[in-house]
Scaffold this motif. Sequence first.
Motif, PDB file in Angstrom:
ATOM      1  N   LEU A 166      -8.968  -0.996   3.402  1.00 21.43           N
ATOM      2  CA  LEU A 166      -8.492   0.215   2.734  1.00 21.43           C
ATOM      3  C   LEU A 166      -9.608   1.256   2.629  1.00 21.43           C
ATOM      4  O   LEU A 166      -9.386   2.453   2.848  1.00 21.43           O
ATOM      5  CB  LEU A 166      -7.964  -0.140   1.346  1.00 21.43           C
ATOM      6  CG  LEU A 166      -6.879   0.773   0.770  1.00 21.43           C
ATOM      7  CD1 LEU A 166      -5.581   0.586   1.547  1.00 21.43           C
ATOM      8  CD2 LEU A 166      -6.656   0.482  -0.705  1.00 21.43           C
ATOM      9  N   VAL A 169      -3.848   1.484   7.637  1.00 20.82           N
ATOM     10  CA  VAL A 169      -3.748   0.405   6.643  1.00 20.82           C
ATOM     11  C   VAL A 169      -2.811  -0.709   7.091  1.00 20.82           C
ATOM     12  O   VAL A 169      -2.905  -1.837   6.590  1.00 20.82           O
ATOM     13  CB  VAL A 169      -3.298   0.944   5.261  1.00 20.82           C
ATOM     14  CG1 VAL A 169      -4.308   1.937   4.736  1.00 20.82           C
ATOM     15  CG2 VAL A 169      -1.912   1.563   5.312  1.00 20.82           C
ATOM     16  N   VAL A 202      -5.365   6.849  -1.235  1.00 22.65           N
ATOM     17  CA  VAL A 202      -4.392   5.806  -0.920  1.00 22.65           C
ATOM     18  C   VAL A 202      -4.600   4.670  -1.919  1.00 22.65           C
ATOM     19  O   VAL A 202      -5.723   4.419  -2.371  1.00 22.65           O
ATOM     20  CB  VAL A 202      -4.566   5.300   0.534  1.00 22.65           C
ATOM     21  CG1 VAL A 202      -5.955   4.733   0.769  1.00 22.65           C
ATOM     22  CG2 VAL A 202      -3.493   4.270   0.885  1.00 22.65           C
ATOM     23  N   HIS A 203      -3.520   3.980  -2.286  1.00 22.19           N
ATOM     24  CA  HIS A 203      -3.593   2.927  -3.289  1.00 22.19           C
ATOM     25  C   HIS A 203      -3.133   1.584  -2.737  1.00 22.19           C
ATOM     26  O   HIS A 203      -2.297   1.522  -1.828  1.00 22.19           O
ATOM     27  CB  HIS A 203      -2.723   3.263  -4.504  1.00 22.19           C
ATOM     28  CG  HIS A 203      -3.316   4.300  -5.405  1.00 22.19           C
ATOM     29  ND1 HIS A 203      -3.266   5.646  -5.114  1.00 22.19           N
ATOM     30  CD2 HIS A 203      -3.969   4.180  -6.595  1.00 22.19           C
ATOM     31  CE1 HIS A 203      -3.863   6.327  -6.087  1.00 22.19           C
ATOM     32  NE2 HIS A 203      -4.287   5.457  -6.992  1.00 22.19           N
ATOM     33  N   LEU A 204      -3.694   0.530  -3.313  1.00 20.66           N
ATOM     34  CA  LEU A 204      -3.210  -0.827  -3.116  1.00 20.66           C
ATOM     35  C   LEU A 204      -2.527  -1.240  -4.404  1.00 20.66           C
ATOM     36  O   LEU A 204      -3.060  -1.013  -5.503  1.00 20.66           O
ATOM     37  CB  LEU A 204      -4.371  -1.773  -2.807  1.00 20.66           C
ATOM     38  CG  LEU A 204      -3.994  -3.208  -2.422  1.00 20.66           C
ATOM     39  CD1 LEU A 204      -3.339  -3.226  -1.039  1.00 20.66           C
ATOM     40  CD2 LEU A 204      -5.227  -4.107  -2.424  1.00 20.66           C
ATOM     41  N   LEU A 213      -2.447  -6.999   5.988  1.00 23.15           N
ATOM     42  CA  LEU A 213      -1.343  -6.160   5.511  1.00 23.15           C
ATOM     43  C   LEU A 213      -0.271  -5.928   6.575  1.00 23.15           C
ATOM     44  O   LEU A 213       0.780  -5.362   6.279  1.00 23.15           O
ATOM     45  CB  LEU A 213      -1.864  -4.807   5.019  1.00 23.15           C
ATOM     46  CG  LEU A 213      -2.699  -4.819   3.735  1.00 23.15           C
ATOM     47  CD1 LEU A 213      -3.069  -3.389   3.345  1.00 23.15           C
ATOM     48  CD2 LEU A 213      -1.950  -5.501   2.592  1.00 23.15           C
ATOM     49  N   GLU A 218      -7.885   2.156  -5.624  1.00 26.48           N
ATOM     50  CA  GLU A 218      -7.688   3.507  -5.090  1.00 26.48           C
ATOM     51  C   GLU A 218      -8.843   3.829  -4.166  1.00 26.48           C
ATOM     52  O   GLU A 218     -10.009   3.550  -4.500  1.00 26.48           O
ATOM     53  CB  GLU A 218      -7.635   4.547  -6.212  1.00 26.48           C
ATOM     54  CG  GLU A 218      -7.463   5.970  -5.682  1.00 26.48           C
ATOM     55  CD  GLU A 218      -8.080   7.033  -6.580  1.00 26.48           C
ATOM     56  OE1 GLU A 218      -7.542   8.151  -6.611  1.00 26.48           O
ATOM     57  OE2 GLU A 218      -9.111   6.757  -7.232  1.00 26.48           O
ATOM     58  N   SER A 257       0.847  -1.190   0.000  1.00 28.48           N
ATOM     59  CA  SER A 257       0.000   0.000   0.000  1.00 28.48           C
ATOM     60  C   SER A 257       0.882   1.241   0.000  1.00 28.48           C
ATOM     61  O   SER A 257       1.937   1.258   0.658  1.00 28.48           O
ATOM     62  CB  SER A 257      -0.928   0.024   1.216  1.00 28.48           C
ATOM     63  OG  SER A 257      -1.754   1.172   1.188  1.00 28.48           O
TER      64      SER A 257
END
Length: 247
Positions: free
Chosen positions: A58, A103, A150-152, A108, A165, A8
């Motif tokens: 997320l 996150v 925030v992105h995965l 994760l 996203e 992430s």
Amino acid sequence: MPRVRLASALLVPEPFAREIDGLRRALGDDLERVPPHLTLVPPVNVRVDDVSAVLAQLRGAGAGIEPFAVTLGPPATFQPVNPVVYLQVGGDVEAVNEIRNRVFTGALARKLTHEFVPHVTISENTAPDRIDVALIALADYKIEVSFESVHLLQEVRRRWNPIAEVRFEAPLVVGRGGIETEIMTSSMADPEVAEFLGEPRPGAEQVIVARRDGVVVSVALATGGELVQFVGDPDLERQLLKLARAD
């Protein structure tokens, strides 16, 4: 059980990403492997069955954060521990730590060798003499960047690609008091959304998703505030179009 390799990060937006890529190119970094980013969760192997929980995690993390700005630069290094050159992170570092803590849980979460230091890498493996030169040449480099999502990311063939996203905003909730539906907008279809759509039309600017109890029930793809594809509960189409036009 099959696993996927996820991470992430906060992806640096344009035009700053292109600018940082120029620095990476000058220091010999591999631009194809991953876009400019601030890592929140380093690479971790996640069971395929846990990916839905990660996506929900997320979404929950992003909903509780406001967009924030940080400064990137000047550069520093982790040498002699690692021959890494990176841009230091200043400004609202507290917001970075908050989203990171949100996150860095569940599937994760992982054990770390070093303490979390917010940074944007510009070179992962640089000769010591080039590191010294880079730090001097870029001593005055500093930019201000705003993060709104925030992105995965998932690694495939040594390339890290964004697969989800989540914007820093609370979802729109409709049907309060009855069957509550949460609607969120992003720039890409995550794996659950892509599966629901079947064959998403490429090139859409917006992906508007309605979920009930975390399950996708409707998806709209939009460009220029107009829907180009809609799949799901027809009673939600007007609501998703309204959100597309307001975005």
